[in-house]
Design a protein around this motif. Structure first.
Motif, PDB file in Angstrom:
ATOM      1  N   ARG A  96      86.800  43.607  49.930  1.00  0.00           N
ATOM      2  CA  ARG A  96      86.706  43.831  48.481  1.00  0.00           C
ATOM      3  C   ARG A  96      88.030  44.333  47.913  1.00  0.00           C
ATOM      4  N   GLU A  97      88.722  45.171  48.663  1.00  0.00           N
ATOM      5  CA  GLU A  97      89.998  45.704  48.177  1.00  0.00           C
ATOM      6  C   GLU A  97      91.076  44.625  48.132  1.00  0.00           C
ATOM      7  N   ILE A  98      91.016  43.669  49.050  1.00  0.00           N
ATOM      8  CA  ILE A  98      91.946  42.533  48.977  1.00  0.00           C
ATOM      9  C   ILE A  98      91.657  41.739  47.712  1.00  0.00           C
ATOM     10  N   ALA A  99      90.377  41.521  47.434  1.00  0.00           N
ATOM     11  CA  ALA A  99      90.000  40.797  46.214  1.00  0.00           C
ATOM     12  C   ALA A  99      90.484  41.555  44.978  1.00  0.00           C
ATOM     13  N   ARG A 100      90.374  42.870  45.015  1.00  0.00           N
ATOM     14  CA  ARG A 100      90.834  43.680  43.888  1.00  0.00           C
ATOM     15  C   ARG A 100      92.351  43.530  43.695  1.00  0.00           C
ATOM     16  N   ALA A 101      93.066  43.396  44.800  1.00  0.00           N
ATOM     17  CA  ALA A 101      94.525  43.291  44.742  1.00  0.00           C
ATOM     18  C   ALA A 101      95.001  41.993  44.091  1.00  0.00           C
ATOM     19  N   THR A 102      94.112  41.018  43.921  1.00  0.00           N
ATOM     20  CA  THR A 102      94.500  39.784  43.239  1.00  0.00           C
ATOM     21  C   THR A 102      94.728  40.027  41.755  1.00  0.00           C
ATOM     22  N   GLY A 103      94.150  41.117  41.245  1.00  0.00           N
ATOM     23  CA  GLY A 103      94.270  41.390  39.814  1.00  0.00           C
ATOM     24  C   GLY A 103      93.329  40.547  38.976  1.00  0.00           C
ATOM     25  N   ASN A 104      92.426  39.816  39.642  1.00  0.00           N
ATOM     26  CA  ASN A 104      91.483  38.944  38.949  1.00  0.00           C
ATOM     27  C   ASN A 104      90.073  39.509  39.145  1.00  0.00           C
TER      28      ASN A 104
END
Length: 217
Positions: A128-136
């Motif tokens: 989830r944190e990787i997904a958050r790091a996309t900024g999307n």
């Protein structure tokens, strides 16, 4: 809802209240929940209408259906598409605060919690944190949803594989993803995430192709 109701106008609150023998407040709350779930649409001055499946905003996956290997394969295929691209975007866009959050989850996975339930929470948090790091925010929403659907598959993997080997392999795959993110290398991050998802699928008896095109490398 039955397909026959798709596009149909719902009865009024008063009609529903009388039909089911409940107060209008109960009916109003039920309609509000259906609207929040994307099942119906309220049209000003006209009423509420049942939406067809392709129009509904809510995402639902039948947990019972995931007991079928073919459905689990489809879910992992979706996960591979979403998360590999997410990792590539995250590598290009991540800030230090994102790396810190991802590393904190990784440390939990490889620390004292690695044999316990908490390591599964940390595993899902890592993704989830990787997904958050996309900024999307939409990517984050979709991947967060998918993460919860595969929670049971992680439990199953722990039951059907030697736990020590499983933990070491799983943590190692996550380390390689993290290292690619730190390096800011989108191609390496995508490849590392794809390798991890394919490995995770294999550990629950689901075979995925090794390349985007469906063939093997």
């Amino acid at each position: 809802m039955p397909a026959a109701l798709d596009g149909a106008r719902l009865p009024t609150e008063q009609e529903l209240s009388e039909k089911f023998g409940v107060s209008r407040n109960v009916v109003r709350e039920a309609i509000a929940q259906l609207r929040a779930d994307g099942m119906i649409e309220a049209r000003q001055g006209i009423g509420a209408f049942v939406l067809a499946p392709q129009q509904r905003a809510a995402i639902r996956i039948d947990r019972e259906a995931l007991k079928d290997t073919h459905n689990m394969e489809r879910l992992f295929e979706l996960r591979c598409i979403l998360e590999a691209e997410s990792a590539a975007l995250a590598a290009a866009r991540r800030g230090q605060e994102h790396l810190d959050s991802i590393k904190a989850a990784l440390d939990r996975m490889g620390g004292e919690e690695r044999w316990e339930e908490g390591s599964i929470d940390a595993d899902l948090l890592f993704h989830r944190e990787i997904a958050r790091a996309t900024g999307n925010s939409y990517i984050h929403t979709f991947i967060s949803f998918v993460c919860e659907q595969i929670r049971q598959s992680i439990h199953y993997a722990r039951l059907t594989n030697p736990l020590h080997d499983l933990v070491e392999i799983n943590v190692g795959e996550h380390v390689r993803i993290y290292e690619a993110l730190v390096a800011g290398d989108p191609a390496a991050a995508e490849a590392a995430m794809r390798t991890h998802i394919i490995g995770a699928a294999n550990r629950v008896g689901v075979k995925l192709p090794l390349s985007k095109t469906g063939g093997t490398k």
